[in-house]
Scaffold this motif. Structure first.
Motif, PDB file in Angstrom:
ATOM      1  N   MET A 106      47.714  37.344  40.893  1.00 25.76           N
ATOM      2  CA  MET A 106      46.966  38.581  41.093  1.00 25.76           C
ATOM      3  C   MET A 106      47.409  39.684  40.134  1.00 25.76           C
ATOM      4  O   MET A 106      48.501  39.633  39.555  1.00 25.76           O
ATOM      5  N   SER A 107      46.564  40.693  39.981  1.00 29.92           N
ATOM      6  CA  SER A 107      47.008  41.904  39.299  1.00 29.92           C
ATOM      7  C   SER A 107      48.088  42.535  40.168  1.00 29.92           C
ATOM      8  O   SER A 107      48.095  42.374  41.393  1.00 29.92           O
ATOM      9  N   THR A 119      40.984  47.017  39.233  1.00 32.76           N
ATOM     10  CA  THR A 119      42.285  46.348  39.352  1.00 32.76           C
ATOM     11  C   THR A 119      42.319  45.320  40.472  1.00 32.76           C
ATOM     12  O   THR A 119      43.327  44.631  40.639  1.00 32.76           O
ATOM     13  N   GLY A 120      41.253  45.203  41.239  1.00 33.72           N
ATOM     14  CA  GLY A 120      41.210  44.230  42.327  1.00 33.72           C
ATOM     15  C   GLY A 120      40.813  42.856  41.835  1.00 33.72           C
ATOM     16  O   GLY A 120      39.749  42.345  42.194  1.00 33.72           O
ATOM     17  N   THR A 121      41.671  42.252  41.027  1.00 34.70           N
ATOM     18  CA  THR A 121      41.330  40.991  40.361  1.00 34.70           C
ATOM     19  C   THR A 121      42.454  39.975  40.506  1.00 34.70           C
ATOM     20  O   THR A 121      43.583  40.310  40.846  1.00 34.70           O
ATOM     21  N   THR A 122      42.115  38.731  40.179  1.00 33.71           N
ATOM     22  CA  THR A 122      43.101  37.658  40.228  1.00 33.71           C
ATOM     23  C   THR A 122      42.758  36.570  39.228  1.00 33.71           C
ATOM     24  O   THR A 122      41.592  36.363  38.895  1.00 33.71           O
ATOM     25  N   ALA A 156      46.841  44.789  43.045  1.00 36.81           N
ATOM     26  CA  ALA A 156      46.285  44.027  44.170  1.00 36.81           C
ATOM     27  C   ALA A 156      47.398  43.387  44.990  1.00 36.81           C
ATOM     28  O   ALA A 156      47.364  43.395  46.225  1.00 36.81           O
ATOM     29  N   VAL A 189      39.792  40.551  46.269  1.00 35.18           N
ATOM     30  CA  VAL A 189      39.906  40.443  44.817  1.00 35.18           C
ATOM     31  C   VAL A 189      38.770  39.584  44.257  1.00 35.18           C
ATOM     32  O   VAL A 189      38.175  38.777  44.967  1.00 35.18           O
ATOM     33  N   THR A 190      38.508  39.794  42.978  1.00 32.92           N
ATOM     34  CA  THR A 190      37.503  39.011  42.258  1.00 32.92           C
ATOM     35  C   THR A 190      38.187  38.156  41.205  1.00 32.92           C
ATOM     36  O   THR A 190      39.102  38.620  40.509  1.00 32.92           O
ATOM     37  N   TYR A 219      35.063  45.732  37.585  1.00 30.20           N
ATOM     38  CA  TYR A 219      35.958  44.957  38.447  1.00 30.20           C
ATOM     39  C   TYR A 219      37.243  45.703  38.786  1.00 30.20           C
ATOM     40  O   TYR A 219      37.890  45.396  39.783  1.00 30.20           O
ATOM     41  N   THR A 258      43.586  42.292  51.293  1.00 29.84           N
ATOM     42  CA  THR A 258      43.014  42.843  50.072  1.00 29.84           C
ATOM     43  C   THR A 258      41.920  41.917  49.583  1.00 29.84           C
ATOM     44  O   THR A 258      41.979  40.693  49.781  1.00 29.84           O
ATOM     45  N   CYS A 277      34.713  35.976  45.006  1.00 30.48           N
ATOM     46  CA  CYS A 277      35.503  36.992  45.689  1.00 30.48           C
ATOM     47  C   CYS A 277      36.306  36.382  46.845  1.00 30.48           C
ATOM     48  O   CYS A 277      35.822  35.456  47.512  1.00 30.48           O
TER      49      CYS A 277
END
Length: 269
Positions: free
Chosen positions: A144-145, A76-79, A148, A115-116, A74, A113, A95
């Motif tokens: 969010m991260s 850094t594109g996470t939340t 992201a 995010v997952t 996953y 952006t 997503c």
């Protein structure tokens, strides 16, 4: 940012034991004939904050149980999602496309952006929903991260209005199954799910058993109270969003072990 402490506190209990060595095992499986097409949802309004720093180290683990998000694929594109969106964990793996709108902190051109969802942003009832309690129901909110968040807005803003929409999850490789538990209890964390990204129901089958329905534990984990050691394991998964079902045969070999992650050859499209 505002909800960092609460996300970190909840995350601590889910990261224990989830950093196990991974092993990939190719499985023979096939998809169901029914292939519902999951299309992007309409754009909706929400707000976004961030937690952690540029390294995203504080986002590791999380309420979905994905463990080390780099090892899980996953990145850094996470939340984290407010509970209104989180749906008791059934939204794990979903997503979203997010763009900052309506703030001077938004970057020029309003970049998007993707995010997952990997974590829960819990309510903070000690603060007003419009002043610190960003994840209080019924608010739809993304924590969010920081990497992201920094793709859409100046991080110094802290909180920004956004537009968001659900989108299909584009994943490489098959669904991953991380095993925990003991000789009488199998707990499986489901990762790298494509399509809707989520799991609504799950079954396990040993080479000596029929299909056993697994109950939802929390986040992206499902459990079966059964003795399955010494049997090769197959899984049946149904998406929470699309209701599409896939069968993944012989995901884990006869000598499978707790603490390892096994990968199927199939995924949702």
């Amino acid at each position: 940012m505002a909800s960092s402490f609460y996300s970190q506190t909840l995350t601590f209990f889910f990261i224990l034991g989830m950093l196990a060595t991974s092993v990939r095992v190719t499985a023979v499986g096939y998809k169901s004939l029914a292939k519902p097409i999951f299309r992007p949802s309409p754009w909706s309004q929400a707000h976004a904050t961030f937690y952690g720093d540029e390294s995203a180290s504080e986002t590791m683990g999380g309420a979905c149980g994905y463990g080390n998000l780099f090892n899980s694929g996953y990145g850094t594109g996470t939340t984290a999602l407010s509970s209104t969106l989180f749906k008791h964990g059934y939204a794990c793996g979903t997503c979203y496309q997010i763009r900052c709108m309506g703030s001077k902190a938004c970057f020029r051109g309003f970049p998007i952006t993707t995010v997952t969802a990997t974590n829960l942003c819990p309510p903070n009832w000690s603060k007003d929903s419009n002043n610190g309690g960003w994840c209080n129901p019924p608010r739809t909110h993304f924590d969010m991260s920081k990497p992201a968040f920094m793709k859409i807005a100046n991080w110094k803003a802290g909180i920004v209005p956004v537009m968001f929409r659900r989108v299909p999850c584009m994943k490489k490789g098959g669904v991953r199954f991380s095993f925990q538990g003991n000789g009488y209890w199998l707990l499986v964390y489901v990762m790298n799910v494509g399509g809707g990204g989520d799991i609504g129901s799950m079954w396990v089958k040993g080479c000596k058993t029929g299909w056993i329905r697994m109950s939802h534990n929390w986040g992206a984990s499902y459990q079966a109270f059964a003795t399955l050691s010494g049997q090769s394991l197959s899984f049946k998964l149904t998406s929470y969003t699309t209701r599409q079902t896939i069968l993944a045969f012989n995901v884990a070999p006869l000598n499978w072990r707790f603490g390892l992650t096994y990968q199927s050859s199939v995924n949702f499209s």
